[in-house]
Design an enzyme around this catalytic site. Structure first.
Site, PDB file in Angstrom:
ATOM      1  N   SER A 267       0.812  -1.220   0.000  1.00  0.00           N
ATOM      2  CA  SER A 267       0.000   0.000   0.000  1.00  0.00           C
ATOM      3  C   SER A 267       0.848   1.274   0.000  1.00  0.00           C
ATOM      4  O   SER A 267       1.801   1.420   0.760  1.00  0.00           O
ATOM      5  CB  SER A 267      -0.916   0.020   1.227  1.00  0.00           C
ATOM      6  OG  SER A 267      -1.569   1.272   1.308  1.00  0.00           O
TER       7      SER A 267
ATOM      8  N   SER B   4      -0.572   4.103   0.790  1.00  0.00           N
ATOM      9  CA  SER B   4      -1.274   5.058   1.651  1.00  0.00           C
ATOM     10  C   SER B   4      -0.383   5.704   2.720  1.00  0.00           C
ATOM     11  O   SER B   4      -0.491   6.911   2.953  1.00  0.00           O
ATOM     12  CB  SER B   4      -2.490   4.382   2.297  1.00  0.00           C
ATOM     13  OG  SER B   4      -3.423   4.080   1.294  1.00  0.00           O
TER      14      SER B   4
ATOM     15  N   LYS C 109     -13.629  -3.990   2.028  1.00  0.00           N
ATOM     16  CA  LYS C 109     -14.480  -2.791   1.923  1.00  0.00           C
ATOM     17  C   LYS C 109     -15.965  -3.059   2.169  1.00  0.00           C
ATOM     18  O   LYS C 109     -16.659  -2.220   2.728  1.00  0.00           O
ATOM     19  CB  LYS C 109     -14.296  -2.132   0.545  1.00  0.00           C
ATOM     20  CG  LYS C 109     -12.939  -1.467   0.388  1.00  0.00           C
ATOM     21  CD  LYS C 109     -12.832  -0.757  -0.944  1.00  0.00           C
ATOM     22  CE  LYS C 109     -11.394  -0.343  -1.211  1.00  0.00           C
ATOM     23  NZ  LYS C 109     -11.250   0.421  -2.444  1.00  0.00           N
TER      24      LYS C 109
ATOM     25  N   ASN D 141     -14.448   2.721   2.436  1.00  0.00           N
ATOM     26  CA  ASN D 141     -12.975   2.726   2.399  1.00  0.00           C
ATOM     27  C   ASN D 141     -12.382   3.655   3.453  1.00  0.00           C
ATOM     28  O   ASN D 141     -11.162   3.762   3.569  1.00  0.00           O
ATOM     29  CB  ASN D 141     -12.457   3.098   1.007  1.00  0.00           C
ATOM     30  CG  ASN D 141     -12.545   4.593   0.739  1.00  0.00           C
ATOM     31  OD1 ASN D 141     -13.355   5.292   1.344  1.00  0.00           O
ATOM     32  ND2 ASN D 141     -11.710   5.090  -0.163  1.00  0.00           N
TER      33      ASN D 141
ATOM     34  N   ALA E  93     -17.922  -5.661 -12.899  1.00  0.00           N
ATOM     35  CA  ALA E  93     -19.137  -5.454 -12.114  1.00  0.00           C
ATOM     36  C   ALA E  93     -18.928  -5.906 -10.675  1.00  0.00           C
ATOM     37  O   ALA E  93     -19.865  -6.311 -10.001  1.00  0.00           O
ATOM     38  CB  ALA E  93     -20.304  -6.204 -12.765  1.00  0.00           C
ATOM     39  N   GLY E  94     -17.693  -5.830 -10.210  1.00  0.00           N
ATOM     40  CA  GLY E  94     -17.379  -6.196  -8.825  1.00  0.00           C
ATOM     41  C   GLY E  94     -17.391  -4.971  -7.927  1.00  0.00           C
ATOM     42  O   GLY E  94     -18.001  -3.941  -8.249  1.00  0.00           O
TER      43      GLY E  94
ATOM     44  N   GLY F  13      -4.647   4.288 -12.557  1.00  0.00           N
ATOM     45  CA  GLY F  13      -5.376   4.824 -11.411  1.00  0.00           C
ATOM     46  C   GLY F  13      -4.586   5.514 -10.303  1.00  0.00           C
ATOM     47  O   GLY F  13      -5.112   5.678  -9.200  1.00  0.00           O
TER      48      GLY F  13
END
Ligand code: ATR
Length: 282
Positions: free
Chosen positions: A20, A22, A71, A92, A133-134, A245
């Site tokens: 991560s 973050s 999540k 999240n 579509a998840g 992203g």
């Protein structure tokens, strides 16, 4: 405010979580805005998630970012959820307010800010194709529809999941679900959003080439060093632009930081710093 007292504690919780970004992102935000916080990683397998969240807040933790695969469970752990988290069915961002755990979802806002702010893409009256579509698709669908596109098509390997998702969000805008074989391909879309985890498996979903043209922005919610396999493929077949992203990652983090600290960090220097670190050496 910067002071010498104990920093307020924040963390990202996921499984795995060692990859991560973050802590890096929030560390830069905190420095830039002079906030006295610490930010760590918590690796929690599914059976440990609820216990770890409870322990974190019981010992004075202030806020958590929640990542894969937690999540959806995080939405159940939160006693209160914001409307956008409710619509997404996923959380999240967790925070403690008046001794209760509150949940929000900043993923959609992060995507919209990246598209419209960083990439200069106006969503009004556009034709959008969402692949997948998840949970990732579900998390951004509400904010995307709220931005006023002309039409959204959701396509998925498992067609039924796309149909279900389209049905569930039907009241929020003009949308249709379909399998890969039924994608509208008579003209190109304005935005093609890859919300599958296929890039992580080095796989490009079988999208007809005619769905992508010189005016199409192809966006992969996944990210990696340089191009993902999807953005690379999109450029090869002539997409106007292809982006991965990173911007969404940084913008959703900024939105969480704002919820926790009441201060909006400047995302530009953080994106630049990440860009410097993630690109392969020339
Ligand atoms: P997330 O929460 O990350 O969205 P998920 O709910 O497991 O994770 O959904 C993953 C998405 O990626 C799904 O849309 C999945 O398609 P299926 O519903 O058909 O499984 C999609 N996906 C994963 N691997 C894929 C692949 N190799 N090709 C096409 N789609 C893929």
């Amino acid at each position: 405010m910067s002071d010498t007292t104990t920093p307020d504690r924040y963390a990202v919780i996921g499984h795995p979580v060692s990859q991560s970004w973050s802590p890096f992102i929030h560390g830069m935000f905190a420095k830039q805005t002079n906030q006295n916080i610490s930010y760590s990683r918590i690796d929690a397998p599914p059976e440990e998630f609820e216990r770890q969240v409870a322990a974190f807040f019981q010992t004075g933790g202030k806020g958590l970012n929640v990542t894969v695969p937690h999540k959806q469970v995080a939405a159940l752990v939160a006693r209160y959820r914001t409307p956008r988290a409710e619509i997404a069915g996923a959380v999240n961002t967790l925070m403690i307010k008046d001794d209760a755990i509150h949940g929000d979802n900043t993923d959609g806002a992060g995507l919209i800010t990246d598209l419209t702010g960083n990439l200069g893409f106006a969503l009004e009256n556009t034709r959008i194709l969402i692949i997948g579509a998840g949970g990732a698709a579900r998390g951004v669908l509400g904010p995307l529809l709220a931005a006023g596109p002309e039409y959204v098509e959701i396509t998925n390997r498992n067609e039924n999941r796309a149909l279900e998702l389209a049905k569930e969000f039907a009241a929020l805008g003009e949308l249709r679900g379909c399998g890969f074989a039924d994608i509208t391909a008579d003209r190109s879309f304005d935005l093609v959003l890859n919300a599958t985890s296929a890039s992580l498996q080095d796989f490009v979903p079988p999208i007809p080439r005619s769905a992508i043209g010189p005016a199409t922005l192809c966006y992969d919610m996944a990210y990696g060093k340089g191009d993902t396999i999807f953005t690379h493929w999109a450029k090869t077949i002539g997409a106007g632009r292809a982006e991965c992203g990173w911007g969404m990652l940084v913008e959703q983090a900024a939105e969480s930081f704002y919820l926790w600290r009441g201060v909006r960090p400047d995302t530009k220097p953080v994106l630049e710093a990440i860009r410097d670190q993630r690109l392969p050496p020339k």
